[in-house]
Design a protein around this motif. Sequence first.
Motif, PDB file in Angstrom:
ATOM      1  N   THR A  16       0.826  -1.204   0.000  1.00  0.00           N
ATOM      2  CA  THR A  16       0.000   0.000   0.000  1.00  0.00           C
ATOM      3  C   THR A  16       0.859   1.252   0.000  1.00  0.00           C
ATOM      4  O   THR A  16       0.611   2.200  -0.750  1.00  0.00           O
ATOM      5  CB  THR A  16      -0.934   0.015   1.225  1.00  0.00           C
ATOM      6  N   GLY A  17       1.889   1.254   0.842  1.00  0.00           N
ATOM      7  CA  GLY A  17       2.782   2.402   0.905  1.00  0.00           C
ATOM      8  C   GLY A  17       3.497   2.639  -0.411  1.00  0.00           C
ATOM      9  O   GLY A  17       3.597   3.778  -0.887  1.00  0.00           O
ATOM     10  N   LEU A  18       3.969   1.566  -1.029  1.00  0.00           N
ATOM     11  CA  LEU A  18       4.694   1.689  -2.291  1.00  0.00           C
ATOM     12  C   LEU A  18       3.793   2.236  -3.389  1.00  0.00           C
ATOM     13  O   LEU A  18       4.213   3.066  -4.202  1.00  0.00           O
ATOM     14  CB  LEU A  18       5.268   0.335  -2.692  1.00  0.00           C
ATOM     15  N   SER A  19       2.540   1.795  -3.409  1.00  0.00           N
ATOM     16  CA  SER A  19       1.610   2.252  -4.452  1.00  0.00           C
ATOM     17  C   SER A  19       1.358   3.755  -4.357  1.00  0.00           C
ATOM     18  O   SER A  19       1.090   4.413  -5.366  1.00  0.00           O
ATOM     19  CB  SER A  19       0.288   1.498  -4.345  1.00  0.00           C
ATOM     20  N   LEU A 138      -2.976   6.195   4.728  1.00  0.00           N
ATOM     21  CA  LEU A 138      -2.270   5.072   5.340  1.00  0.00           C
ATOM     22  C   LEU A 138      -2.657   4.908   6.804  1.00  0.00           C
ATOM     23  O   LEU A 138      -2.779   3.790   7.306  1.00  0.00           O
ATOM     24  CB  LEU A 138      -0.761   5.266   5.216  1.00  0.00           C
ATOM     25  N   GLY A 139      -2.859   6.048   7.486  1.00  0.00           N
ATOM     26  CA  GLY A 139      -3.283   5.975   8.887  1.00  0.00           C
ATOM     27  C   GLY A 139      -4.619   5.290   9.043  1.00  0.00           C
ATOM     28  O   GLY A 139      -4.806   4.455   9.936  1.00  0.00           O
ATOM     29  N   SER A 140      -5.548   5.615   8.156  1.00  0.00           N
ATOM     30  CA  SER A 140      -6.883   5.008   8.219  1.00  0.00           C
ATOM     31  C   SER A 140      -6.837   3.512   7.934  1.00  0.00           C
ATOM     32  O   SER A 140      -7.449   2.706   8.646  1.00  0.00           O
ATOM     33  CB  SER A 140      -7.817   5.700   7.225  1.00  0.00           C
ATOM     34  N   VAL A 141      -6.105   3.145   6.880  1.00  0.00           N
ATOM     35  CA  VAL A 141      -6.006   1.722   6.519  1.00  0.00           C
ATOM     36  C   VAL A 141      -5.307   0.949   7.626  1.00  0.00           C
ATOM     37  O   VAL A 141      -5.717  -0.166   7.983  1.00  0.00           O
ATOM     38  CB  VAL A 141      -5.257   1.549   5.180  1.00  0.00           C
ATOM     39  N   LEU A 152       2.359  -2.980  12.640  1.00  0.00           N
ATOM     40  CA  LEU A 152       3.020  -3.839  11.658  1.00  0.00           C
ATOM     41  C   LEU A 152       2.749  -3.336  10.245  1.00  0.00           C
ATOM     42  O   LEU A 152       3.638  -3.308   9.391  1.00  0.00           O
ATOM     43  CB  LEU A 152       2.530  -5.284  11.797  1.00  0.00           C
ATOM     44  N   PHE A 153       1.516  -2.923  10.005  1.00  0.00           N
ATOM     45  CA  PHE A 153       1.156  -2.343   8.712  1.00  0.00           C
ATOM     46  C   PHE A 153       1.976  -1.072   8.476  1.00  0.00           C
ATOM     47  O   PHE A 153       2.513  -0.854   7.384  1.00  0.00           O
ATOM     48  CB  PHE A 153      -0.336  -2.023   8.695  1.00  0.00           C
ATOM     49  N   GLY A 154       2.079  -0.232   9.498  1.00  0.00           N
ATOM     50  CA  GLY A 154       2.862   0.995   9.387  1.00  0.00           C
ATOM     51  C   GLY A 154       4.332   0.718   9.149  1.00  0.00           C
ATOM     52  O   GLY A 154       4.997   1.421   8.382  1.00  0.00           O
ATOM     53  N   SER A 161       8.939   2.980   1.865  1.00  0.00           N
ATOM     54  CA  SER A 161       9.489   4.314   1.620  1.00  0.00           C
ATOM     55  C   SER A 161      11.013   4.261   1.552  1.00  0.00           C
ATOM     56  O   SER A 161      11.629   4.860   0.673  1.00  0.00           O
ATOM     57  CB  SER A 161       9.031   5.275   2.725  1.00  0.00           C
ATOM     58  N   VAL A 162      11.621   3.524   2.488  1.00  0.00           N
ATOM     59  CA  VAL A 162      13.083   3.382   2.494  1.00  0.00           C
ATOM     60  C   VAL A 162      13.564   2.739   1.201  1.00  0.00           C
ATOM     61  O   VAL A 162      14.499   3.228   0.548  1.00  0.00           O
ATOM     62  CB  VAL A 162      13.541   2.542   3.705  1.00  0.00           C
ATOM     63  N   VAL A 163      12.914   1.650   0.814  1.00  0.00           N
ATOM     64  CA  VAL A 163      13.310   0.921  -0.399  1.00  0.00           C
ATOM     65  C   VAL A 163      13.159   1.803  -1.633  1.00  0.00           C
ATOM     66  O   VAL A 163      14.048   1.860  -2.499  1.00  0.00           O
ATOM     67  CB  VAL A 163      12.467  -0.361  -0.548  1.00  0.00           C
TER      68      VAL A 163
END
Length: 206
Positions: A16-19, A138-141, A152-154, A161-163
Amino acid sequence: MDLTPALLTAAAGFGTGLSLIVAIGAQNAFVLRQGIARKHVLPVVVLCAVSDAVLIAVGISGIGAVLAHAPAAITVIRWAGAAFLVSYAVLAARRALRPGTLDATQEIGSATLATSILTCLALTWLNPHVYLDTVLMLGSVANNQGDSGRWLFGLGAATSSVVWFLALGYGAQFLHRVFARPGAWRVLDAGIAALMLTLGITLVTT
Protein backbone atom coordinates in the motif's frame (compact mmCIF):
# COMPACT_ATOMS: atom_id res chain seq x y z
CA MET A 1 4.28 -18.97 17.06
CA ASP A 2 2.71 -18.40 13.65
CA LEU A 3 4.32 -15.37 12.05
CA THR A 4 2.29 -15.61 8.84
CA PRO A 5 -0.45 -13.11 9.82
CA ALA A 6 2.15 -10.58 10.97
CA LEU A 7 4.14 -10.95 7.77
CA LEU A 8 0.99 -10.62 5.66
CA THR A 9 0.01 -7.44 7.50
CA ALA A 10 3.49 -5.95 7.05
CA ALA A 11 3.46 -6.98 3.38
CA ALA A 12 0.09 -5.29 2.92
CA GLY A 13 1.53 -2.13 4.43
CA PHE A 14 4.56 -2.37 2.16
CA GLY A 15 2.43 -2.75 -0.96
CA THR A 16 0.00 0.00 0.00
CA GLY A 17 2.78 2.40 0.90
CA LEU A 18 4.69 1.69 -2.29
CA SER A 19 1.61 2.25 -4.45
CA LEU A 20 1.24 5.75 -2.96
CA ILE A 21 4.92 6.74 -2.88
CA VAL A 22 5.81 5.70 -6.44
CA ALA A 23 3.38 8.20 -7.99
CA ILE A 24 5.23 11.02 -9.78
CA GLY A 25 5.37 14.10 -7.59
CA ALA A 26 7.48 17.01 -6.41
CA GLN A 27 9.43 14.99 -3.84
CA ASN A 28 10.27 12.18 -6.25
CA ALA A 29 11.34 14.64 -8.95
CA PHE A 30 13.73 16.30 -6.49
CA VAL A 31 15.23 12.99 -5.35
CA LEU A 32 15.67 11.97 -8.99
CA ARG A 33 17.50 15.19 -9.79
CA GLN A 34 19.78 14.84 -6.76
CA GLY A 35 20.51 11.24 -7.72
CA ILE A 36 21.43 12.11 -11.29
CA ALA A 37 23.71 14.90 -10.06
CA ARG A 38 25.17 12.57 -7.38
CA LYS A 39 24.74 15.40 -4.89
CA HIS A 40 23.85 14.81 -1.22
CA VAL A 41 21.93 11.65 -2.16
CA LEU A 42 22.14 9.86 1.18
CA PRO A 43 20.98 12.81 3.35
CA VAL A 44 18.09 13.48 0.98
CA VAL A 45 17.06 9.81 0.88
CA VAL A 46 17.28 9.49 4.67
CA LEU A 47 15.30 12.70 5.17
CA CYS A 48 12.53 11.56 2.82
CA ALA A 49 12.28 8.12 4.40
CA VAL A 50 12.34 9.43 7.99
CA SER A 51 9.74 12.08 7.16
CA ASP A 52 7.44 9.42 5.72
CA ALA A 53 7.94 7.20 8.76
CA VAL A 54 7.08 10.08 11.11
CA LEU A 55 3.97 11.00 9.11
CA ILE A 56 2.82 7.38 8.96
CA ALA A 57 3.28 7.06 12.74
CA VAL A 58 1.31 10.28 13.22
CA GLY A 59 -1.53 8.88 11.14
CA ILE A 60 -1.57 5.56 13.01
CA SER A 61 -1.55 7.32 16.38
CA GLY A 62 -4.91 8.86 15.53
CA ILE A 63 -3.92 12.40 14.62
CA GLY A 64 -5.03 11.68 11.07
CA ALA A 65 -8.62 11.55 12.30
CA VAL A 66 -8.15 14.95 13.92
CA LEU A 67 -6.77 16.47 10.71
CA ALA A 68 -9.71 15.06 8.80
CA HIS A 69 -11.93 17.37 10.87
CA ALA A 70 -9.61 20.38 10.56
CA PRO A 71 -10.01 21.60 6.96
CA ALA A 72 -8.50 24.99 7.84
CA ALA A 73 -5.13 23.35 8.56
CA ILE A 74 -5.17 21.54 5.23
CA THR A 75 -6.09 24.79 3.47
CA VAL A 76 -3.10 26.61 4.95
CA ILE A 77 -0.79 23.78 3.94
CA ARG A 78 -2.32 23.73 0.46
CA TRP A 79 -1.65 27.42 -0.23
CA ALA A 80 1.82 27.36 1.29
CA GLY A 81 2.68 24.27 -0.74
CA ALA A 82 1.31 25.79 -3.94
CA ALA A 83 3.37 28.96 -3.46
CA PHE A 84 6.53 26.93 -2.91
CA LEU A 85 5.92 24.62 -5.88
CA VAL A 86 5.32 27.54 -8.25
CA SER A 87 8.50 29.23 -6.99
CA TYR A 88 10.46 26.02 -7.51
CA ALA A 89 8.97 25.74 -11.01
CA VAL A 90 10.24 29.22 -11.83
CA LEU A 91 13.74 28.32 -10.66
CA ALA A 92 13.72 25.10 -12.72
CA ALA A 93 12.49 27.01 -15.78
CA ARG A 94 15.30 29.54 -15.36
CA ARG A 95 17.86 26.72 -15.26
CA ALA A 96 16.37 25.24 -18.43
CA LEU A 97 16.44 28.58 -20.25
CA ARG A 98 19.97 29.55 -19.25
CA PRO A 99 22.52 27.20 -20.89
CA GLY A 100 25.33 28.63 -18.79
CA THR A 101 23.87 27.06 -15.66
CA LEU A 102 23.57 23.61 -17.18
CA ASP A 103 27.22 22.55 -17.27
CA ALA A 104 27.42 19.11 -15.66
CA THR A 105 30.32 19.90 -13.33
CA GLN A 106 28.69 23.13 -12.22
CA GLU A 107 25.40 21.32 -11.76
CA ILE A 108 26.98 18.80 -9.43
CA GLY A 109 28.83 21.31 -7.32
CA SER A 110 26.35 24.17 -7.02
CA ALA A 111 23.87 23.03 -4.37
CA THR A 112 25.02 23.04 -0.75
CA LEU A 113 23.96 20.41 1.75
CA ALA A 114 21.90 22.96 3.68
CA THR A 115 20.10 24.08 0.51
CA SER A 116 19.35 20.49 -0.48
CA ILE A 117 18.00 19.64 2.97
CA LEU A 118 15.84 22.75 3.20
CA THR A 119 14.44 22.18 -0.28
CA CYS A 120 13.71 18.54 0.54
CA LEU A 121 11.99 19.52 3.78
CA ALA A 122 9.83 22.07 2.00
CA LEU A 123 8.88 19.68 -0.82
CA THR A 124 7.92 17.09 1.80
CA TRP A 125 6.26 19.01 4.61
CA LEU A 126 4.56 21.72 2.52
CA ASN A 127 2.94 19.18 0.23
CA PRO A 128 -0.70 18.49 1.19
CA HIS A 129 -0.65 15.26 -0.83
CA VAL A 130 1.93 13.87 1.61
CA TYR A 131 -0.49 14.38 4.49
CA LEU A 132 -3.39 12.93 2.54
CA ASP A 133 -1.40 9.85 1.52
CA THR A 134 0.54 9.10 4.71
CA VAL A 135 -1.37 10.62 7.62
CA LEU A 136 -4.95 10.24 6.43
CA MET A 137 -5.00 7.33 3.96
CA LEU A 138 -2.27 5.07 5.34
CA GLY A 139 -3.28 5.97 8.89
CA SER A 140 -6.88 5.01 8.22
CA VAL A 141 -6.01 1.72 6.52
CA ALA A 142 -3.51 0.85 9.25
CA ASN A 143 -6.02 1.46 12.02
CA ASN A 144 -8.35 -1.03 10.38
CA GLN A 145 -5.79 -3.75 11.12
CA GLY A 146 -6.52 -3.75 14.86
CA ASP A 147 -4.37 -2.74 17.80
CA SER A 148 -1.61 -5.25 17.10
CA GLY A 149 -1.70 -5.11 13.33
CA ARG A 150 -1.71 -1.35 12.76
CA TRP A 151 1.92 -0.85 13.72
CA LEU A 152 3.02 -3.84 11.66
CA PHE A 153 1.16 -2.34 8.71
CA GLY A 154 2.86 0.99 9.39
CA LEU A 155 6.26 -0.71 9.59
CA GLY A 156 5.67 -2.26 6.19
CA ALA A 157 4.63 1.09 4.73
CA ALA A 158 7.68 2.84 6.21
CA THR A 159 9.93 0.11 4.82
CA SER A 160 8.51 0.64 1.35
CA SER A 161 9.49 4.31 1.62
CA VAL A 162 13.08 3.38 2.49
CA VAL A 163 13.31 0.92 -0.40
CA TRP A 164 11.78 3.33 -2.91
CA PHE A 165 13.91 6.35 -2.10
CA LEU A 166 17.11 4.30 -2.01
CA ALA A 167 16.24 2.83 -5.42
CA LEU A 168 15.28 6.22 -6.86
CA GLY A 169 18.22 8.18 -5.47
CA TYR A 170 20.95 5.67 -6.21
CA GLY A 171 19.34 4.15 -9.31
CA ALA A 172 19.26 7.60 -10.91
CA GLN A 173 23.07 7.70 -10.79
CA PHE A 174 23.15 5.27 -13.71
CA LEU A 175 21.74 8.12 -15.81
CA HIS A 176 24.70 10.36 -14.97
CA ARG A 177 26.42 9.81 -18.34
CA VAL A 178 23.26 10.76 -20.19
CA PHE A 179 23.00 13.96 -18.17
CA ALA A 180 26.65 14.86 -18.73
CA ARG A 181 25.27 16.83 -21.69
CA PRO A 182 23.76 20.28 -20.97
CA GLY A 183 20.86 19.55 -23.31
CA ALA A 184 19.73 16.62 -21.16
CA TRP A 185 19.65 18.84 -18.06
CA ARG A 186 17.63 21.36 -20.06
CA VAL A 187 15.00 18.73 -20.83
CA LEU A 188 14.93 17.45 -17.24
CA ASP A 189 14.56 20.93 -15.73
CA ALA A 190 11.89 21.86 -18.25
CA GLY A 191 9.96 18.74 -17.28
CA ILE A 192 10.41 19.47 -13.57
CA ALA A 193 9.24 23.06 -14.09
CA ALA A 194 6.11 21.86 -15.88
CA LEU A 195 5.43 19.25 -13.18
CA MET A 196 5.89 21.66 -10.27
CA LEU A 197 3.75 24.33 -11.92
CA THR A 198 1.00 21.81 -12.63
CA LEU A 199 1.07 20.47 -9.08
CA GLY A 200 1.05 23.98 -7.63
CA ILE A 201 -1.96 25.04 -9.69
CA THR A 202 -3.75 21.77 -8.95
CA LEU A 203 -3.36 22.29 -5.20
CA VAL A 204 -5.44 25.47 -5.20
CA THR A 205 -7.95 24.57 -7.90
CA THR A 206 -9.14 21.15 -6.70
